[in-house]
Scaffold this active site. Structure first.
Site, mmCIF file in Angstrom:
data_model
loop_
_atom_site.group_PDB
_atom_site.id
_atom_site.type_symbol
_atom_site.label_atom_id
_atom_site.label_comp_id
_atom_site.label_asym_id
_atom_site.label_seq_id
_atom_site.Cartn_x
_atom_site.Cartn_y
_atom_site.Cartn_z
ATOM 1 C CD GLU A 5 -2.763 -1.301 -0.048
ATOM 2 O OE1 GLU A 5 -3.100 -0.267 -0.649
ATOM 3 O OE2 GLU A 5 -3.065 -2.446 -0.448
ATOM 4 C CG ASP A 12 -3.327 -2.542 -6.851
ATOM 5 O OD1 ASP A 12 -2.203 -2.537 -6.334
ATOM 6 O OD2 ASP A 12 -4.345 -2.127 -6.278
#
Length: 706
Positions: free
Chosen positions: A124, A217
């Site tokens: 993250e 991602d």
């Protein structure tokens, strides 16, 4: 016209505990077609990070994927990145675990692909300034973070065309900035738009060789809603790769390590605590998050938004541990287990090594937070974290109490200390078959109840609370028929998996746990209680309970008491509630028992004409229940066929009983959804109490493995 080096990175991950069919769908729609297309364009160099969780699953289910990656790595087309094996938020786990997690993935990549990774992915992109020391100690030389981090240090987008060096305590690594503009362009705008971004930089700096980074991602390349059609059926990725090849005279694709080897750092920088920009909104308390969202919307309409953005900062990742007490409890459990595992000091023993791997799996970040991503709202993901942490504890039990020594009963261990570091003590009771975590300061409640034979926390439920996106749901009230349209970034989508979700948005005013002592208003119904729109006639739910805890050869007792007030027929009375939790000594490995002895004492000098006493329990069953209202019964039972445990609850005297499903409304990359969190079990008695008299009931619970 200047030269552009495009550094293209993909990060693939699925959390611990996710369903196999989700892994398969992500593989089928994103991972497999993406790697196939990249292999068909061997001149396009790129960078790949998969978490250890995913590598192991791919190795077991789709070894051909690993073979293709190995061939591309051997040819130099792709560089493989390391990171925390189980994708932890690195800054918040213990230092030994930081290093160990990275080294575990280093060793996997070395053994499987014969490559020694130089770079890593930060989960993250959560960064805190002391990380370089531990990253370097783990053998890593560089990482990639968002441009947000650099802008908070005073740089602007024109400065972020290479990499910088960061250091802490004389340990230095290099950091590449990820362009938010490219993240939002790829793959959500036409490929030509991304080429225009490259051209804009090349024309602005005609005499420079610039590097631009897009690392994000891998699930956005086919797994997110609408992207599979866009990228593969409509040939977005094929078109994009062809454009890169056609413009190879001025757009050069490469790996991070190649670029570092050929060019020096742009300079040194100190990066503040940060993550990607959206995380700074999600981590704020809901009220502040709504205000921040409004500020960003207003500022983003200004002509100088790009320069303003670097001075606009919300919260940071650790705020989730305040925003969601359930996340904090799970996190503190992880720290507690980490201390116990590392205290063994015998990491070369198989038992401790296996416990360490379970601990690390229990550090997987997804279940600890929530935004457009993050799985805190998904009970099976939270349960998987508890499963890993409980398994680690069970392996330590095997070391200290081998099966051959369990022929006689073993007494529970009771500790009283500040478990969650808030300045107030909690009580932890641990035995071979169950753990109890009790908060005297928050209503004398059990907020964690581990049934160790099934490796399940049966109190793993989530409180219903307002979220920033609930306002969007109320405003849109979308129906499935209205969900069609163009492909948007995941941050812009507003989807609903079913109609009417806005009608079930209800919020609790206390944390859902066990042994919550209610005194209900006479007009309360099951439905008003379910909606948290009932009258509370006592001050015990949030009250502080005095406590005493002790263990003995025969078992353990936790005594909790509070002198408070109840209201009956408009008058206030003094009432003492005493509840005693009893756990016996046991050598059983497939069941456990617990008794709660309640005593309500009227300490006023007047008779209490009527009160309605209802101790609340919340159990994290995986199978939903419907609303049920029973006339006085002597008990209740339920089997969980997925988590393999059974509850039997018995009451010393018949009680009215309400069974209520606990449901939340949450958002994810696939849309708004109703999520079943568990079952609220509410036995209740209506009683009158003469002055100086008491009312007593015993509730007995038997847990068994099925």
């Amino acid at each position: 016209m200047g030269q552009i080096t495009f550094l293209f990175g993909v990060h693939n991950h699925q959390p611990i505990g996710n369903f196999n069919e989700v892994f398969e769908e992500a593989y089928r729609t994103a991972y497999a077609p993406f790697i196939k297309l990249m292999a068909e364009h061997p001149t396009v160099r790129w960078n790949l990070h998969c978490t250890g969780i995913l590598w192991e699953w791919l190795q077991d289910r789709h070894p051909d994927y690993l073979k293709r990656v190995a061939d591309m790595a051997a040819s130099g087309q792709v560089e493989l990145l390391s990171g925390g094996f189980y994708e932890p938020i690195l800054p918040v786990i213990p230092d030994a675990d930081k290093i160990g997690q990275i080294q575990k993935l280093n060793h996997y990549l070395k053994g499987r692909f014969h490559t020694s990774p130089k770079g890593m992915w930060c989960a993250e992109r959560v960064w805190e300034p002391n990380l370089p020391k531990y990253i370097r100690e783990a053998g890593i030389e560089y990482t990639v973070l968002d441009d947000t981090h650099f802008m908070y240090s005073g740089l602007d987008s024109d400065d972020l065309t290479g990499y910088y060096r960061v250091e802490d305590e004389e340990s230095s690594i290099d950091v590449f900035p990820i362009s938010q503009e490219l993240r939002y362009s790829i793959p959500f705008k036409n490929p030509e738009e991304t080429i225009k971004i490259f051209a804009r930089f090349a024309e602005k700096f005609p005499d420079r060789d610039l590097a631009l980074v897009m690392a994000d991602d891998g699930e956005k390349f086919g797994f997110w809603p609408g992207t599979n059609k866009l990228i593969y059926e409509d040939h977005w990725l094929e078109h994009f790769l062809m454009l890169l090849e056609q413009n190879a005279s001025w757009i050069h694709t490469d790996t991070f390590s190649n670029y570092r080897a050929a060019r020096p750092a742009l300079g040194k920088v100190y990066l503040p605590t940060a993550s990607y920009f959206e995380m700074s909104e999600w981590s704020l308390p809901t009220k502040a998050g709504l205000e921040f969202e409004g500020v960003v919307k207003r500022l983003s309409k200004l002509d100088d938004w790009e320069k303003t953005r670097r001075f606009t900062k919300g919260g940071f990742w650790r705020n989730f541990l305040v925003k969601y007490p359930e996340a904090d409890s799970m996190y503190k459990k992880m720290l507690y287990v980490s201390r116990k595992v590392h205290a063994e000091g015998r990491m070369n023993s198989s038992g401790v090594t296996n416990a360490l791997c379970d601990l690390w799996a229990g550090q997987c970040n997804c279940s600890y937070w929530h935004g457009a991503f993050g799985g805190l709202y998904l009970p099976f993901l939270r349960q998987s974290i508890y499963q890993q942490l409980i398994n680690a504890e069970k392996k330590l039990d095997e070391i200290h109490f081998p099966k051959t020594a369990r022929t006689k009963s073993l007494s529970p261990i009771v500790q009283v200390f500040d478990f969650d570091r808030d300045g107030k003590d909690e009580i932890i009771l641990e035995s071979l078959s169950q753990n109890l975590y009790v908060s005297p300061e928050q209503g004398g409640t059990i907020f964690e109840w581990d049934f160790k034979p099934a490796s399940v926390n049966i109190a793993n439920v989530l409180t219903r609370r307002p979220e920033i996106y609930h306002e969007k749901l109320k405003q849109n009230a979308l129906t499935p028929a209205e969900l069609s349209g163009g492909t948007l970034s995941i941050h812009d989508l507003v989807l609903a998996k079913e109609t009417g979700l806005e009608n079930i948005l209800q919020y609790d005013w206390y944390r859902r746990a066990n042994l919550i002592d209610h005194f209900l208003h006479p007009l309360t119904t099951l439905q008003t209680f379910k909606r948290a729109q009932y009258g509370e006639q006592g001050d015990f739910v949030l009250g502080r309970y005095a406590h005493r805890a002790k263990g003995s050869s025969g078992g353990a007792r936790i005594e909790l008491s509070r002198e408070g007030a109840v209201w009956s027929r408009g008058q206030k009375f003094t009432l003492r509630v005493q509840k005693t939790i009893e756990v016996g000594a046991s050598a059983a490995r497939d069941r456990s028992e617990l008794r709660v002895l309640y005593r309500l004492m009227n300490e006023s000098d007047q008779n209490i004409p009527e009160v309605w006493f209802a101790p609340e329990f919340n159990f994290s069953f995986s199978v939903p229940e419907k609303d049920q209202e029973f006339e006085p019964v002597s008990g209740w039972e339920k089997v969980d066929p997925h988590l393999y445990w059974k509850l039997n609850a018995d009451f010393s005297e018949p009680a009215g009983l309400w069974i209520i499903p606990l449901e939340t409304v949450s958002n994810s990359e696939s849309g708004y959804e109703k999520t079943f969190q568990g079952v609220t079990v509410l036995p209740h008695w209506k009683l009158s109490l003469d002055a100086g008299k008491s009312f007593e009931r015993t509730l007995s619970f038997r847990l068994s493995k099925t």
